[in-house]
Write a protein that holds these residues in place. Structure first.
Motif, PDB file in Angstrom:
ATOM      1  N   LYS A 119       0.703  -1.203   0.125  1.00 54.61           N
ATOM      2  CA  LYS A 119      -0.152   0.204  -0.072  1.00 54.61           C
ATOM      3  C   LYS A 119       0.836   1.395   0.124  1.00 54.61           C
ATOM      4  N   VAL A 120       1.703   1.203   0.191  1.00 55.98           N
ATOM      5  CA  VAL A 120       3.264   2.181   0.769  1.00 55.98           C
ATOM      6  C   VAL A 120       3.907   2.392  -0.500  1.00 55.98           C
ATOM      7  N   ALA A 121       3.995   1.622  -1.652  1.00 56.41           N
ATOM      8  CA  ALA A 121       4.785   1.071  -3.451  1.00 56.41           C
ATOM      9  C   ALA A 121       3.828   1.487  -4.568  1.00 56.41           C
ATOM     10  N   ALA A 122       2.172   1.539  -3.687  1.00 61.66           N
ATOM     11  CA  ALA A 122       1.799   1.641  -5.348  1.00 61.66           C
ATOM     12  C   ALA A 122       1.409   2.743  -5.488  1.00 61.66           C
ATOM     13  N   PRO A 123       1.269   3.525  -4.588  1.00 60.70           N
ATOM     14  CA  PRO A 123       1.630   4.931  -5.345  1.00 60.70           C
ATOM     15  C   PRO A 123       2.321   5.855  -5.588  1.00 60.70           C
ATOM     16  N   ILE A 124       3.140   5.183  -5.205  1.00 65.14           N
ATOM     17  CA  ILE A 124       4.920   5.669  -6.366  1.00 65.14           C
ATOM     18  C   ILE A 124       4.566   5.200  -8.165  1.00 65.14           C
ATOM     19  N   ALA A 125       4.293   3.804  -7.748  1.00 62.19           N
ATOM     20  CA  ALA A 125       4.634   3.021  -9.268  1.00 62.19           C
ATOM     21  C   ALA A 125       3.770   3.165 -10.056  1.00 62.19           C
ATOM     22  N   GLN A 126       2.145   3.673  -9.183  1.00 63.90           N
ATOM     23  CA  GLN A 126       0.970   4.392 -10.344  1.00 63.90           C
ATOM     24  C   GLN A 126       1.471   5.719 -11.015  1.00 63.90           C
ATOM     25  N   LYS A 127       2.766   6.201  -9.941  1.00 63.05           N
ATOM     26  CA  LYS A 127       2.642   7.573 -10.538  1.00 63.05           C
ATOM     27  C   LYS A 127       3.326   7.890 -11.828  1.00 63.05           C
ATOM     28  N   ALA A 128       4.248   6.728 -11.420  1.00 65.20           N
ATOM     29  CA  ALA A 128       5.257   5.890 -12.456  1.00 65.20           C
ATOM     30  C   ALA A 128       4.922   5.883 -13.364  1.00 65.20           C
ATOM     31  N   GLN A 129       4.252   5.313 -13.786  1.00 65.36           N
ATOM     32  CA  GLN A 129       3.013   4.425 -14.429  1.00 65.36           C
ATOM     33  C   GLN A 129       4.296   3.253 -14.896  1.00 65.36           C
ATOM     34  N   VAL A 130       5.048   2.485 -13.330  1.00 63.19           N
ATOM     35  CA  VAL A 130       5.337   1.668 -14.211  1.00 63.19           C
ATOM     36  C   VAL A 130       4.318   0.835 -13.210  1.00 63.19           C
ATOM     37  N   VAL A 131       4.032  -0.930 -13.468  1.00 62.10           N
ATOM     38  CA  VAL A 131       3.085  -1.517 -13.250  1.00 62.10           C
ATOM     39  C   VAL A 131       3.759  -2.488 -11.731  1.00 62.10           C
ATOM     40  N   LEU A 132       2.992  -2.950 -11.188  1.00 65.95           N
ATOM     41  CA  LEU A 132       3.180  -3.236  -9.596  1.00 65.95           C
ATOM     42  C   LEU A 132       2.135  -4.161  -9.186  1.00 65.95           C
ATOM     43  N   LEU A 133       2.852  -5.329  -9.147  1.00 66.34           N
ATOM     44  CA  LEU A 133       1.806  -6.737  -8.776  1.00 66.34           C
ATOM     45  C   LEU A 133       2.828  -7.447  -7.947  1.00 66.34           C
ATOM     46  N   SER A 134       1.319  -7.340  -6.805  1.00 63.33           N
ATOM     47  CA  SER A 134       1.925  -7.797  -6.033  1.00 63.33           C
ATOM     48  C   SER A 134       1.426  -9.476  -5.611  1.00 63.33           C
ATOM     49  N   ALA A 135       2.293 -10.590  -5.386  1.00 66.83           N
ATOM     50  CA  ALA A 135       2.602 -12.171  -4.814  1.00 66.83           C
ATOM     51  C   ALA A 135       2.448 -12.593  -4.010  1.00 66.83           C
ATOM     52  N   GLY A 136       1.285 -11.482  -3.025  1.00 70.42           N
ATOM     53  CA  GLY A 136       1.522 -11.593  -1.970  1.00 70.42           C
ATOM     54  C   GLY A 136       0.532 -11.151  -0.729  1.00 70.42           C
ATOM     55  N   ALA A 137       0.316  -9.821  -1.199  1.00 64.93           N
ATOM     56  CA  ALA A 137      -1.099  -9.026  -0.710  1.00 64.93           C
ATOM     57  C   ALA A 137      -2.355  -9.435  -0.707  1.00 64.93           C
ATOM     58  N   THR A 138      -3.268  -9.502   0.867  1.00 60.74           N
ATOM     59  CA  THR A 138      -3.775 -10.387   0.239  1.00 60.74           C
ATOM     60  C   THR A 138      -5.298  -8.885   1.302  1.00 60.74           C
ATOM     61  N   GLY A 139      -4.987  -8.038   1.527  1.00 60.54           N
ATOM     62  CA  GLY A 139      -5.926  -7.163   2.540  1.00 60.54           C
ATOM     63  C   GLY A 139      -6.150  -6.091   1.413  1.00 60.54           C
ATOM     64  N   PRO A 140      -6.967  -5.402   1.574  1.00 62.78           N
ATOM     65  CA  PRO A 140      -8.441  -4.524   1.375  1.00 62.78           C
ATOM     66  C   PRO A 140      -6.362  -2.663   1.074  1.00 62.78           C
ATOM     67  N   GLY A 141      -7.314  -2.544  -0.276  1.00 61.24           N
ATOM     68  CA  GLY A 141      -6.514  -0.987  -0.301  1.00 61.24           C
ATOM     69  C   GLY A 141      -5.600  -1.028  -1.122  1.00 61.24           C
ATOM     70  N   VAL A 142      -5.567  -2.261  -2.073  1.00 59.32           N
ATOM     71  CA  VAL A 142      -4.136  -1.920  -2.888  1.00 59.32           C
ATOM     72  C   VAL A 142      -4.351  -1.664  -4.956  1.00 59.32           C
ATOM     73  N   VAL A 143      -5.069  -2.578  -4.788  1.00 56.60           N
ATOM     74  CA  VAL A 143      -5.252  -1.872  -6.476  1.00 56.60           C
ATOM     75  C   VAL A 143      -6.140  -0.829  -6.638  1.00 56.60           C
ATOM     76  N   GLU A 144      -6.789  -0.262  -5.970  1.00 49.39           N
ATOM     77  CA  GLU A 144      -7.510   1.348  -5.513  1.00 49.39           C
ATOM     78  C   GLU A 144      -6.807   2.183  -5.881  1.00 49.39           C
ATOM     79  N   ASN A 145      -5.435   2.054  -5.464  1.00 50.98           N
ATOM     80  CA  ASN A 145      -4.765   3.194  -5.713  1.00 50.98           C
ATOM     81  C   ASN A 145      -4.357   3.610  -7.597  1.00 50.98           C
ATOM     82  N   GLY A 146      -4.533   2.451  -8.602  1.00 55.14           N
ATOM     83  CA  GLY A 146      -4.568   2.957  -9.375  1.00 55.14           C
ATOM     84  C   GLY A 146      -4.407   1.897 -10.907  1.00 55.14           C
ATOM     85  N   ASP A 147      -4.472   1.972 -12.168  1.00 58.12           N
ATOM     86  CA  ASP A 147      -4.964   0.886 -12.763  1.00 58.12           C
ATOM     87  C   ASP A 147      -3.637   0.678 -13.636  1.00 58.12           C
TER      88      ASP A 147
END
Length: 391
Positions: A119-147
């Motif tokens: 959840k900390v890394a996602a907004p950074i990746a989103q702003k830079a337009q780099v794909v972030l794919l978590s292979a373990g985060a199961t809780g809410p509030g992750v993909v909501e950071n962007g496309d």
């Protein structure tokens, strides 16, 4: 040379340098325009308390990259895994994410295996337009950071309702005690998912206790829970506290076992808890037992590379993450994250080693089956494979 000519040449030189600088900036973070490799970054802990999740994720990623490269790579380029250690720390996770993007020019990042750092890394990746794919985060509030944000793990919102149905119908559980580590994002989210899913399923939450990551004494919480006589203890945190809670429960004479998510899946849980954690269960998106042909092939290859050791959940999900990214790049015919992210979002019925994976419109995965593992004779063993509806 006249002063006028000199000034004119200087101006041309400055303009050329400026143009070069702009071009270089455009080909910076996330660019697939240069070099012979496609760089995929690993974000996770290689040291510290949650390295048990990070190390196997990286192992799985490397194994996938080796197989892809041996078969010719992706769109004419080899995959290079760029690794870094965030030590399980949120601030370090943010720093590592920035470095992977701006210094290493990765086109995608796999990680972090934990919800909080993702959840900390996602907004950074989103702003830079780099794909972030978590292979373990199961809780809410992750993909909501962007496309540009995805994950390939079995979600708590899918796994917990399926487990509750199994416990209620197949095991006859009626009363559950919930314990939450309230300074752990993963734990807080998982407990709420459990509370919501338990409604209307014949499951009564008879106790709802709070602890913190790093606590050592759980006698007060266990005393309160013991008085309620639950059929099972649902702990939404990680293996260290889980093991200590069960040791205190057995010390006080409780017979109820523990159930949790993938935070309880670690050899350390068994090592720390010993006999106290026998019968404890965790819900995962992977098991090497009763394997499909695709999974069986992966298991055998993994065992050859690791002196006979079987892969675990994070090995499998790290492997699948790189395979999913490579598959998306091939279908998009591009290694540019701004292009292949669309193909990744259109993934349907991908036969991964951790299950069949479909990415839904909200960039969330749904996968089947769910593996319910139980600690039996000092090892994790498959208790049941629970099917998950893929619609």
């Amino acid at each position: 040379m006249t002063i006028k000519k000199c000034a004119a040449l200087l101006l041309v030189g400055l303009l050329a340098a400026g143009s070069f600088g702009c071009k270089k900036k455009e080909e910076g973070a996330g660019s697939a325009a240069s070099g012979d490799t496609v760089k995929i970054g690993f974000l996770g802990a290689l040291t510290g308390d949650v390295a048990m999740f990070g190390k196997p994720t990286l192992d799985g990623m490397k194994m996938a990259a080796e197989e892809i490269n041996a078969a010719g790579g992706v769109n004419g380029k080899k995959i290079e895994i760029v690794e870094a250690d965030d030590r399980g720390d949120k601030q370090e996770g943010a720093s590592v994410t920035q470095k992977l993007i701006t210094r290493d020019n990765v086109v995608a990042i796999v990680g972090d295996p934990t919800t909080g750092i993702t959840k900390v890394a996602a907004p950074i990746a989103q702003k830079a337009q780099v794909v972030l794919l978590s292979a373990g985060a199961t809780g809410p509030g992750v993909v909501e950071n962007g496309d540009f944000i995805y994950r390939d793990t079995l979600l708590d919102s899918v796994a917990i309702p399926a487990c509750i149905d199994f416990f209620s119908k197949d095991m006859g559980y009626k009363k559950v005690a919930v314990i939450t580590s309230d300074n752990n994002d993963y734990s807080v989210g998982l407990s709420q998912t459990f509370r919501d899913a338990a409604k209307g399923k014949g499951i009564e939450i008879v106790a709802d206790e709070k602890v913190k990551d790093g606590d050592k004494d759980f006698s007060a919480q266990v005393t309160n829970i013991k008085a309620k006589n639950p059929d099972v203890i649902f702990f939404s945190g990680y293996y260290t506290e889980g093991a200590l809670i069960m040791k205190e429960a057995r010390k006080q004479g409780m017979k109820a076992s523990m159930f949790g998510g993938d935070g309880l899946f670690s050899p350390k849980f068994i090592e720390l808890g010993g006999p106290a954690v026998e019968g404890s269960m965790c819900a995962l998106g992977f098991s090497p037992e009763q394997a499909s042909p695709v999974t069986a092939k992966f298991v055998e290859a993994f065992k050859k590379k690791s002196n006979g050791a079987e892969p675990g959940l994070f090995d499998a999900q790290g492997y699948d993450a790189v395979m999913l990214l490579a598959d998306a790049m091939k279908r998009a015919k591009s290694n540019d994250p701004k292009v292949f992210k669309t193909a990744l979002g259109q993934t349907k019925n991908f036969e991964g080693v951790s299950g069949t994976i479909t990415i839904r419109a909200n960039r969330e995965p749904i996968k089947t089956p769910l593996a319910l593992l139980e600690v039996k004779n000092g090892k994790y063993a498959l208790k049941a494979k629970v099917p998950v509806k893929m619609d």
